[in-house]
Design a protein around this motif. Structure first.
Motif, PDB file in Angstrom:
ATOM      1  N   ARG A 141       0.829  -1.208   0.000  1.00 60.15           N
ATOM      2  CA  ARG A 141       0.000   0.000   0.000  1.00 60.15           C
ATOM      3  C   ARG A 141       0.860   1.253   0.000  1.00 60.15           C
ATOM      4  O   ARG A 141       0.459   2.291  -0.527  1.00 60.15           O
ATOM      5  CB  ARG A 141      -0.908   0.016   1.243  1.00 60.15           C
ATOM      6  CG  ARG A 141      -2.047  -0.963   1.185  1.00 60.15           C
ATOM      7  CD  ARG A 141      -3.120  -0.669   2.219  1.00 60.15           C
ATOM      8  NE  ARG A 141      -2.628  -0.696   3.588  1.00 60.15           N
ATOM      9  CZ  ARG A 141      -3.421  -0.719   4.660  1.00 60.15           C
ATOM     10  NH1 ARG A 141      -4.729  -0.722   4.510  1.00 60.15           N
ATOM     11  NH2 ARG A 141      -2.910  -0.742   5.876  1.00 60.15           N
ATOM     12  N   ASN A 143       3.887   1.710  -1.430  1.00 58.64           N
ATOM     13  CA  ASN A 143       4.683   2.023  -2.622  1.00 58.64           C
ATOM     14  C   ASN A 143       3.910   1.985  -3.936  1.00 58.64           C
ATOM     15  O   ASN A 143       4.459   2.336  -4.982  1.00 58.64           O
ATOM     16  CB  ASN A 143       5.902   1.095  -2.709  1.00 58.64           C
ATOM     17  CG  ASN A 143       5.532  -0.363  -2.991  1.00 58.64           C
ATOM     18  OD1 ASN A 143       4.414  -0.692  -3.363  1.00 58.64           O
ATOM     19  ND2 ASN A 143       6.498  -1.251  -2.793  1.00 58.64           N
ATOM     20  N   LYS A 145       1.496   3.727  -5.383  1.00 60.19           N
ATOM     21  CA  LYS A 145       1.330   4.967  -6.145  1.00 60.19           C
ATOM     22  C   LYS A 145       2.628   5.359  -6.845  1.00 60.19           C
ATOM     23  O   LYS A 145       2.626   5.725  -8.036  1.00 60.19           O
ATOM     24  CB  LYS A 145       0.866   6.097  -5.231  1.00 60.19           C
ATOM     25  CG  LYS A 145      -0.595   6.048  -4.846  1.00 60.19           C
ATOM     26  CD  LYS A 145      -0.969   7.293  -4.053  1.00 60.19           C
ATOM     27  CE  LYS A 145      -2.426   7.278  -3.655  1.00 60.19           C
ATOM     28  NZ  LYS A 145      -2.798   8.475  -2.863  1.00 60.19           N
ATOM     29  N   ASP A 146       3.724   5.299  -6.118  1.00 61.07           N
ATOM     30  CA  ASP A 146       5.017   5.679  -6.702  1.00 61.07           C
ATOM     31  C   ASP A 146       5.428   4.715  -7.806  1.00 61.07           C
ATOM     32  O   ASP A 146       5.981   5.133  -8.842  1.00 61.07           O
ATOM     33  CB  ASP A 146       6.094   5.727  -5.624  1.00 61.07           C
ATOM     34  CG  ASP A 146       5.911   6.889  -4.659  1.00 61.07           C
ATOM     35  OD1 ASP A 146       5.234   7.867  -5.043  1.00 61.07           O
ATOM     36  OD2 ASP A 146       6.429   6.825  -3.529  1.00 61.07           O
ATOM     37  N   LEU A 148       3.459   2.896  -9.812  1.00 59.37           N
ATOM     38  CA  LEU A 148       2.653   3.108 -11.017  1.00 59.37           C
ATOM     39  C   LEU A 148       2.986   4.426 -11.701  1.00 59.37           C
ATOM     40  O   LEU A 148       2.888   4.538 -12.925  1.00 59.37           O
ATOM     41  CB  LEU A 148       1.169   3.052 -10.674  1.00 59.37           C
ATOM     42  CG  LEU A 148       0.647   1.732 -10.095  1.00 59.37           C
ATOM     43  CD1 LEU A 148      -0.876   1.712 -10.092  1.00 59.37           C
ATOM     44  CD2 LEU A 148       1.192   0.526 -10.864  1.00 59.37           C
ATOM     45  N   ALA A 149       3.405   5.422 -10.917  1.00 61.73           N
ATOM     46  CA  ALA A 149       3.784   6.715 -11.499  1.00 61.73           C
ATOM     47  C   ALA A 149       4.999   6.573 -12.409  1.00 61.73           C
ATOM     48  O   ALA A 149       5.187   7.362 -13.342  1.00 61.73           O
ATOM     49  CB  ALA A 149       4.059   7.724 -10.398  1.00 61.73           C
ATOM     50  N   GLU A 155      -3.218   9.848 -16.450  1.00 58.00           N
ATOM     51  CA  GLU A 155      -4.177   9.363 -15.450  1.00 58.00           C
ATOM     52  C   GLU A 155      -5.319   8.597 -16.107  1.00 58.00           C
ATOM     53  O   GLU A 155      -5.823   7.607 -15.567  1.00 58.00           O
ATOM     54  CB  GLU A 155      -4.744  10.556 -14.672  1.00 58.00           C
ATOM     55  CG  GLU A 155      -5.799  10.170 -13.647  1.00 58.00           C
ATOM     56  CD  GLU A 155      -6.390  11.377 -12.950  1.00 58.00           C
ATOM     57  OE1 GLU A 155      -7.473  11.239 -12.345  1.00 58.00           O
ATOM     58  OE2 GLU A 155      -5.779  12.465 -13.016  1.00 58.00           O
ATOM     59  N   GLU A 174      -5.733   1.914  -2.660  1.00 57.49           N
ATOM     60  CA  GLU A 174      -4.710   2.969  -2.611  1.00 57.49           C
ATOM     61  C   GLU A 174      -4.446   3.608  -3.970  1.00 57.49           C
ATOM     62  O   GLU A 174      -3.750   4.615  -4.055  1.00 57.49           O
ATOM     63  CB  GLU A 174      -3.398   2.392  -2.069  1.00 57.49           C
ATOM     64  CG  GLU A 174      -3.451   1.973  -0.608  1.00 57.49           C
ATOM     65  CD  GLU A 174      -3.689   3.150   0.317  1.00 57.49           C
ATOM     66  OE1 GLU A 174      -3.150   4.244   0.045  1.00 57.49           O
ATOM     67  OE2 GLU A 174      -4.430   2.982   1.310  1.00 57.49           O
ATOM     68  N   ILE A 175      -4.957   3.020  -5.038  1.00 60.37           N
ATOM     69  CA  ILE A 175      -4.677   3.542  -6.383  1.00 60.37           C
ATOM     70  C   ILE A 175      -5.653   4.665  -6.699  1.00 60.37           C
ATOM     71  O   ILE A 175      -6.772   4.448  -7.165  1.00 60.37           O
ATOM     72  CB  ILE A 175      -4.767   2.430  -7.435  1.00 60.37           C
ATOM     73  CG1 ILE A 175      -3.770   1.315  -7.114  1.00 60.37           C
ATOM     74  CG2 ILE A 175      -4.476   2.998  -8.835  1.00 60.37           C
ATOM     75  CD1 ILE A 175      -3.850   0.130  -8.050  1.00 60.37           C
ATOM     76  N   THR A 176      -5.216   5.885  -6.445  1.00 59.26           N
ATOM     77  CA  THR A 176      -6.047   7.060  -6.709  1.00 59.26           C
ATOM     78  C   THR A 176      -5.422   7.985  -7.746  1.00 59.26           C
ATOM     79  O   THR A 176      -6.024   8.998  -8.112  1.00 59.26           O
ATOM     80  CB  THR A 176      -6.282   7.846  -5.401  1.00 59.26           C
ATOM     81  OG1 THR A 176      -5.009   8.223  -4.845  1.00 59.26           O
ATOM     82  CG2 THR A 176      -7.056   7.013  -4.388  1.00 59.26           C
ATOM     83  N   ASN A 177      -4.217   7.643  -8.206  1.00 64.36           N
ATOM     84  CA  ASN A 177      -3.540   8.507  -9.180  1.00 64.36           C
ATOM     85  C   ASN A 177      -3.790   8.080 -10.624  1.00 64.36           C
ATOM     86  O   ASN A 177      -3.227   8.655 -11.550  1.00 64.36           O
ATOM     87  CB  ASN A 177      -2.040   8.567  -8.905  1.00 64.36           C
ATOM     88  CG  ASN A 177      -1.391   7.186  -8.798  1.00 64.36           C
ATOM     89  OD1 ASN A 177      -2.067   6.195  -8.514  1.00 64.36           O
ATOM     90  ND2 ASN A 177      -0.090   7.126  -9.009  1.00 64.36           N
TER      91      ASN A 177
END
Length: 309
Positions: A141, A143, A145-146, A148-149, A155, A174-177
């Motif tokens: 949870r 890592n 976001k970072d 996938l960025a 987006e 947790e994937i909101t980006n």
């Protein structure tokens, strides 16, 4: 003396190198045949009138019939950016997005926790032929976001596929980006279609270590459908194998891709992958699978409280 031994060794192993090259060549030829069949089926199924997504299933590189379902969805859901992210891919020989990549030339970003799996993928004959990024990482949870960025994608992602055999619900939460147009998530059919439940979060979750049956993992379909709905997604179906659920953003629904209820979508998996206490297949089926895990803790995703299976 040493030189002679090396020469003899080279003569002994040289045929194995030829054999490996021959196997790779045959594998590539077989893949080309499978891709051609997939292209033909995609066109045949495009205008087919059917009662559910399951009627569009066919397999090229997916585990079950996901390739056909995804082809149907991308033909009726407008896609702005032909990009995908998939994690839990192993070496990518069997995956939900490989056919999408080779047939429709989508760009992709894939993740797996095994260094060896990613190493094998990067050696695959097709890896250099497409815009595919491969990253080795154990997903948590903290890592996700970072990680996938790192894809560099917009987006407005085309498709996101999640298959971790573990804490999939908590990772998805947790994937909101990213706001993928199509979402594919593995669900645990053994948990049934009545309760919104998931295994508790554990950053080091290992399916084989958490419970000897190898069946204690993931989340129920109601739990995933509820989470997806809160993010603006509609459940549109599951596959015949009772493994993956498919969601589409609400703003992209149409008469060919419509929302259905959890009860209507739910498919029980009949896969007999349970293990006994010694790590051997025990082939449990039906209610015996759930009975073997009775009492194990799960989180009610609607209340946040711990319950028992």
């Amino acid at each position: 003396m040493i030189i002679q031994k090396l020469k003899r060794l080279w003569r002994a192993i040289r045929p194995f190198g030829r054999l490996r090259r021959l196997i790779r060549k045959q594998q590539r030829s077989l893949d080309e045949i499978k891709i051609t069949h997939g292209v033909i089926l995609s066109e045949l199924f495009r205008g087919k009138s059917a009662r559910s997504l399951q009627d569009y299933e066919f397999k090229v590189f997916s585990q079950s019939g996901e390739d056909g379902i995804i082809q149907y969805l991308v033909s009726h859901v407008p896609i702005r950016h032909k990009t995908f992210i998939e994690f839990g891919i192993e070496d990518y020989l069997e995956s939900n997005t490989r056919f999408l990549m080779v047939k429709d030339n989508w760009r992709g970003f894939v993740l797996d926790g095994s260094h060896e799996n990613i190493k094998r993928l990067r050696k695959a004959y097709f890896f250099f032929m497409f815009d595919l990024q491969a990253r080795q990482a154990f997903i948590t949870r903290d890592n996700i976001k970072d990680l996938l960025a790192e894809s560099g994608f917009e987006e407005d992602l085309g498709l996101l596929s999640i298959d971790l055999d573990g804490v999939d619900y908590w990772i998805l939460s947790e994937i909101t980006n990213f706001s993928p147009r199509i979402l594919v998530v593995e669900y645990n059919a053994v948990f049934g279609c009545e309760r919104s439940i998931s295994v508790p979060y554990d950053a080091r979750f290992s399916r084989t270590q958490k419970h000897y049956t190898n069946l204690y993992f993931g989340a129920s379909l109601p739990a995933l459908a509820s989470l997806a709905k809160s993010r603006g997604y509609a459940l549109v179906g599951t596959n015949k194998a009772g493994i993956n659920a498919f969601f589409v953003r609400n703003d992209l629904l149409c008469d060919r891709v419509r929302e259905i209820s959890v009860r209507e979508a739910f498919t029980m998996s009949h896969v007999r992958e349970s293990l006994d206490g010694r790590g051997n297949l025990s082939f449990l089926h039906g209610e015996d699978r759930l009975a073997a895990m009775r009492g194990m803790p799960v989180i009610n995703t609607l209340t946040g409280k711990t319950e028992a299976l």
